[in-house]
Motif scaffolding. Structure first.
Motif, PDB file in Angstrom:
ATOM      1  N   UNK A 114      84.513 -43.140  26.493  1.00 36.71           N
ATOM      2  CA  UNK A 114      84.584 -44.482  25.907  1.00 36.71           C
ATOM      3  C   UNK A 114      86.052 -44.855  25.827  1.00 36.71           C
ATOM      4  N   UNK A 115      86.484 -45.780  26.687  1.00 38.17           N
ATOM      5  CA  UNK A 115      87.904 -46.111  26.746  1.00 38.17           C
ATOM      6  C   UNK A 115      88.694 -44.904  27.238  1.00 38.17           C
ATOM      7  N   UNK A 116      89.613 -44.415  26.414  1.00 41.45           N
ATOM      8  CA  UNK A 116      90.393 -43.224  26.769  1.00 41.45           C
ATOM      9  C   UNK A 116      89.927 -41.988  26.002  1.00 41.45           C
ATOM     10  N   UNK A 167      72.788 -39.920  24.919  1.00 46.40           N
ATOM     11  CA  UNK A 167      74.002 -39.115  24.983  1.00 46.40           C
ATOM     12  C   UNK A 167      75.191 -39.907  25.530  1.00 46.40           C
ATOM     13  N   UNK A 168      74.925 -40.885  26.402  1.00 46.34           N
ATOM     14  CA  UNK A 168      76.024 -41.592  27.073  1.00 46.34           C
ATOM     15  C   UNK A 168      76.064 -43.081  26.752  1.00 46.34           C
ATOM     16  N   UNK A 214      79.201 -41.302  31.800  1.00 45.02           N
ATOM     17  CA  UNK A 214      79.221 -39.847  31.916  1.00 45.02           C
ATOM     18  C   UNK A 214      80.233 -39.413  32.964  1.00 45.02           C
ATOM     19  N   UNK A 215      81.061 -38.450  32.597  1.00 44.55           N
ATOM     20  CA  UNK A 215      82.000 -37.819  33.534  1.00 44.55           C
ATOM     21  C   UNK A 215      81.730 -36.320  33.533  1.00 44.55           C
TER      22      UNK A 215
END
Length: 213
Positions: free
Chosen positions: A139-141, A162-163, A168-169
């Motif tokens: 989320x953002x950074x 969850x995301x 998701x990364x």
């Protein structure tokens, strides 16, 4: 009498005024995502502690540590082999035309297979333990860890909850041998490559399956 007549005329004029209105329906339609793109980046670790990693576009799904950056490197201090760089896979719901769009995940699952090791190496001592998988919500950074472990670990599926609110990364790296204060691997189930391992090529396949509902 004139005054009374003037007031009467004015009253009639005011009562004859009318209001006119029109209703304007407003519509905007956002298309729903129909598929998921997997966007791969080659990541250079920060040069100093507390620094930021550098992301660069990676043109393949073949995550090859031997060719990324300067390839494999030997850490003389710790006696281990690591990759000069690691990889990030961003999941992005998109339309059929490839435009980012809202998408609701049914599930996101991870599996690892086709573990191959050089001759003389134990069959279970390959990238299943030497490679690592870390899934985070971005989320953002800000990144929030969701899953972390050796590549061959069994990972439970993720859900849309969850995301939601981010994306998701999935980081794919090689074990660095870091341990907690209790001596357990920071990445559960992982062990680094050392000179006790057999030389040669180690391969395997990570499959990420995302469903949209």
């Amino acid at each position: 009498m004139k005054k009374l007549f003037l007031l009467t005329v004015l009253a009639v004029a005011l009562s004859a005024s009318a209001a006119f209105a029109a209703a304007f329906p407003i519509t905007a339609t956002i298309p729903a995502a129909t598929t998921v793109n997997f966007i791969v980046s080659e990541v250079t670790p920060p040069a100093t502690a507390g620094g930021n990693p550098v992301f660069a576009s990676y043109p393949s799904l073949n995550l090859n540590f031997a060719t990324a950056g300067q390839g494999m490197k030997y850490d003389t201090k710790n006696g281990i082999w690591t990759g000069d760089r690691f990889f990030a896979i961003d999941l992005a719901p998109v339309t059929a035309g490839g435009v980012p769009a809202p998408g609701t995940y049914g599930s996101i699952s991870f599996s690892y297979a086709a573990n191959v090791v050089p001759a003389g190496q134990a069959a279970t001592e390959g990238l299943n333990k030497r490679a690592t998988l870390t899934a985070v919500k971005v989320v953002g950074t800000t990144e929030t860890q969701l899953r972390n472990g050796a590549m061959g670990n069994t990972f439970s599926s993720l859900s849309n909850a969850d995301v939601a609110g981010g994306f998701l990364r999935v980081y794919v790296g090689l074990a660095t041998g870091e341990t907690t204060t209790g001596g357990a691997p920071v990445v559960p189930g992982s062990v680094p490559f050392t000179n006790a391992d057999k030389p040669g090529t180690y391969t395997g396949t990570l499959t990420i399956t995302a469903t949209l509902v």
